[in-house]
Design a protein around this motif. Structure first.
Motif, short mmCIF file in Angstrom:
data_model
loop_
_atom_site.label_atom_id
_atom_site.label_comp_id
_atom_site.label_asym_id
_atom_site.label_seq_id
_atom_site.Cartn_x
_atom_site.Cartn_y
_atom_site.Cartn_z
N ARG A 226 0.85 -1.20 0.00
CA ARG A 226 0.00 0.00 0.00
C ARG A 226 0.88 1.24 0.00
NH1 ARG A 226 -5.46 -0.33 3.07
NH2 ARG A 226 -5.51 1.56 1.88
N THR A 227 0.52 2.13 -0.89
CA THR A 227 1.24 3.39 -0.92
C THR A 227 0.36 4.43 -0.24
OG1 THR A 227 0.30 3.92 -3.07
CG2 THR A 227 2.44 2.84 -3.07
N PRO A 228 0.96 5.33 0.49
CA PRO A 228 0.13 6.34 1.15
C PRO A 228 -0.51 7.24 0.10
CG PRO A 228 2.46 6.87 1.40
CD PRO A 228 2.38 5.51 0.76
N PRO A 229 -1.73 7.69 0.37
CA PRO A 229 -2.40 8.55 -0.60
C PRO A 229 -1.67 9.88 -0.75
CG PRO A 229 -3.65 8.47 1.44
CD PRO A 229 -2.54 7.47 1.56
N VAL A 230 -1.68 10.38 -1.96
CA VAL A 230 -1.01 11.64 -2.24
C VAL A 230 -1.96 12.77 -1.85
CG1 VAL A 230 -0.01 13.06 -4.06
CG2 VAL A 230 0.24 10.58 -4.13
N PRO A 231 -1.52 13.67 -0.99
CA PRO A 231 -2.41 14.76 -0.59
C PRO A 231 -2.61 15.71 -1.77
CG PRO A 231 -0.24 15.12 0.34
CD PRO A 231 -0.22 13.76 -0.31
N PRO A 232 -3.81 16.31 -1.86
CA PRO A 232 -4.05 17.26 -2.95
C PRO A 232 -3.17 18.49 -2.78
CG PRO A 232 -5.85 17.33 -1.39
CD PRO A 232 -4.94 16.20 -0.97
#
Length: 193
Positions: free
Chosen positions: A103-109
């Motif tokens: 799992r890759t951490p979600p990229v913040p907007p």
């Protein structure tokens, strides 16, 4: 040939096929009893015609249901209205367990400097009303009502268009009150830009 004629001809064909199958079964039964049975396979005389009838019935085309819900033909309008049942997913052969992908951490907007604005060509841009920009107090024009003034006369003289009296009234409703015809001398009105 109409639809009902077509259905009648199909029904007649089915009846003819069933009659032929019945005749063949009777002929086979008669031939079997004349030759002394079915070669030892069926010893009961009543079982031989029944078995022949079952074989011919299995070979005959399936008979559509005569009552209840009839299945629509693929070209009929009713066929298009019948929802198709979803097909269950095919289960593949069991294989070795698959390791889960890391799992890759979600990229913040990206940080927004303000509320997102639709582009001028998007449909959302046309649907979003433009918020009025807050007018600074230095740019506000004020007008003091004189005896004999009306909102339409003020709009004509100060704004250049008599029809803008509604806009003038909307901006000064708290000062003027519920009746736009009752403006009193000395009232201080804010003029729209």
């Amino acid at each position: 040939m109409g639809l009902f004629d077509f259905l009648k001809s199909d029904k007649n064909k089915e009846q003819e096929a069933a009659a032929k199958a019945k005749e063949q079964a009777e002929q086979q039964a008669a031939a079997g009893s004349a030759s002394g049975g079915m070669g030892g396979k069926y010893t009961d005389a009543a079982a031989a015609p029944k078995a022949a009838a079952e074989r011919t019935a299995a070979a005959a085309p399936p008979k559509p249901p005569t009552s209840g819900s009839a299945m629509p033909s693929p070209t009929s309008a009713a066929h298009k209205a019948v929802p198709v049942a979803p097909k269950p997913p095919l289960a593949g052969p069991p294989g070795p367990p698959v390791a889960a992908a890391p799992r890759t951490p979600p990229v913040p907007p990206p940080p927004a400097s303000g509320p997102a604005m639709p582009s001028p060509t998007s449909a959302a841009h046309k649907a979003v009303p433009v918020s009025p920009k807050p007018a600074s107090t230095a740019k506000k024009r004020m007008y003091t009502v004189k005896p004999g003034d009306s909102l339409s006369a003020i709009a004509r003289r100060e704004l250049g268009n008599e029809a803008r009296w509604r806009e003038l009234y909307a901006m000064n409703r708290t000062v003027v009150g519920p009746n736009p015809d009752m403006i009193l001398p000395g009232m201080l009105l804010t003029l729209p830009q």
